[in-house]
Design a protein around this motif. Sequence first.
Motif, PDB file in Angstrom:
ATOM      1  N   ALA A  18     -47.675 -18.602  20.884  1.00  0.00           N
ATOM      2  CA  ALA A  18     -46.680 -19.537  20.355  1.00  0.00           C
ATOM      3  C   ALA A  18     -45.287 -18.915  20.352  1.00  0.00           C
ATOM      4  O   ALA A  18     -44.282 -19.603  20.585  1.00  0.00           O
ATOM      5  CB  ALA A  18     -47.089 -19.968  18.952  1.00  0.00           C
ATOM      6  N   SER A  19     -45.215 -17.605  20.121  1.00  0.00           N
ATOM      7  CA  SER A  19     -43.915 -16.927  20.092  1.00  0.00           C
ATOM      8  C   SER A  19     -43.247 -16.872  21.460  1.00  0.00           C
ATOM      9  O   SER A  19     -42.046 -16.569  21.557  1.00  0.00           O
ATOM     10  CB  SER A  19     -44.078 -15.508  19.533  1.00  0.00           C
ATOM     11  OG  SER A  19     -45.003 -14.777  20.316  1.00  0.00           O
ATOM     12  N   ASP A  20     -43.994 -17.166  22.521  1.00  0.00           N
ATOM     13  CA  ASP A  20     -43.421 -17.175  23.876  1.00  0.00           C
ATOM     14  C   ASP A  20     -42.793 -18.514  24.224  1.00  0.00           C
ATOM     15  O   ASP A  20     -42.122 -18.625  25.258  1.00  0.00           O
ATOM     16  CB  ASP A  20     -44.519 -16.904  24.920  1.00  0.00           C
ATOM     17  CG  ASP A  20     -45.201 -15.562  24.726  1.00  0.00           C
ATOM     18  OD1 ASP A  20     -44.544 -14.630  24.244  1.00  0.00           O
ATOM     19  OD2 ASP A  20     -46.395 -15.461  25.048  1.00  0.00           O
ATOM     20  N   LEU A  21     -43.015 -19.529  23.408  1.00  0.00           N
ATOM     21  CA  LEU A  21     -42.739 -20.910  23.804  1.00  0.00           C
ATOM     22  C   LEU A  21     -41.756 -21.607  22.878  1.00  0.00           C
ATOM     23  O   LEU A  21     -41.613 -21.247  21.704  1.00  0.00           O
ATOM     24  CB  LEU A  21     -44.043 -21.718  23.818  1.00  0.00           C
ATOM     25  CG  LEU A  21     -45.204 -21.137  24.632  1.00  0.00           C
ATOM     26  CD1 LEU A  21     -46.493 -21.891  24.318  1.00  0.00           C
ATOM     27  CD2 LEU A  21     -44.901 -21.189  26.127  1.00  0.00           C
ATOM     28  N   THR A  22     -41.099 -22.613  23.426  1.00  0.00           N
ATOM     29  CA  THR A  22     -40.383 -23.601  22.623  1.00  0.00           C
ATOM     30  C   THR A  22     -40.976 -24.969  22.941  1.00  0.00           C
ATOM     31  O   THR A  22     -41.596 -25.161  23.995  1.00  0.00           O
ATOM     32  CB  THR A  22     -38.874 -23.601  22.912  1.00  0.00           C
ATOM     33  OG1 THR A  22     -38.659 -23.848  24.314  1.00  0.00           O
ATOM     34  CG2 THR A  22     -38.243 -22.274  22.535  1.00  0.00           C
TER      35      THR A  22
END
Length: 217
Positions: A90-94
Amino acid sequence: MAFGVPGTAYTAYRARRAPGRWRRSTRAAAGTVLLLAAVAACGGGEDADGKDPGAGDSPPASAADGAADSSAPATGGHEATGGGTRRCAASDLTMSLDPAESRAGSRYFDMALKNTTDAACLLKGYPRVSLTGEDGATIGSPAAHADDGTARTVTLQPSTRAHAKLRTGSEDAADGSCWARPRSVEVRPPGSDRALTAEVDGLRVCGGLFTVTALEW
């Protein structure tokens, strides 16, 4: 034993074993003792089957010590997959959510997940989508899967997006049977417990219809 001879005094005589026979018997007995001792020494520690009870009964050292199974799959938000490309966390994405179209009493929204890192990552499956109200409480239930098809693996290169489609019933067709209006939508990518959050405009679940497709290009 005593023998009497007429006309003479009794003569005492003690029977004696011949010295030669006594020495031979002594040597034979000693040899037997030595032989038995040698046999006992050779057979010491063996059971009735002739096997050493302490041999061959213990597992290999690696198994006995609880050695880790190197074939066990890796887990976690950055799990490596085929070809060495890791799963998107999730931290890789927007995330963004935009109205798509309305037809046949249904409304559709396009949900996009963008890779914001400098390396490729993979997504496969259905995101978990839920709605929250002004007070932060969850509204209704998470979106159901829209189909039973096999999810495809999407490789997200840096700055590229994967898409899923949300569907709900229109307010007009639902005769007012709608959930409360949400303030935001929470999306958890496949394999992640962390939610991406975005405010929504115009999304309201009506007619008990709320579904999401698997991620794709």
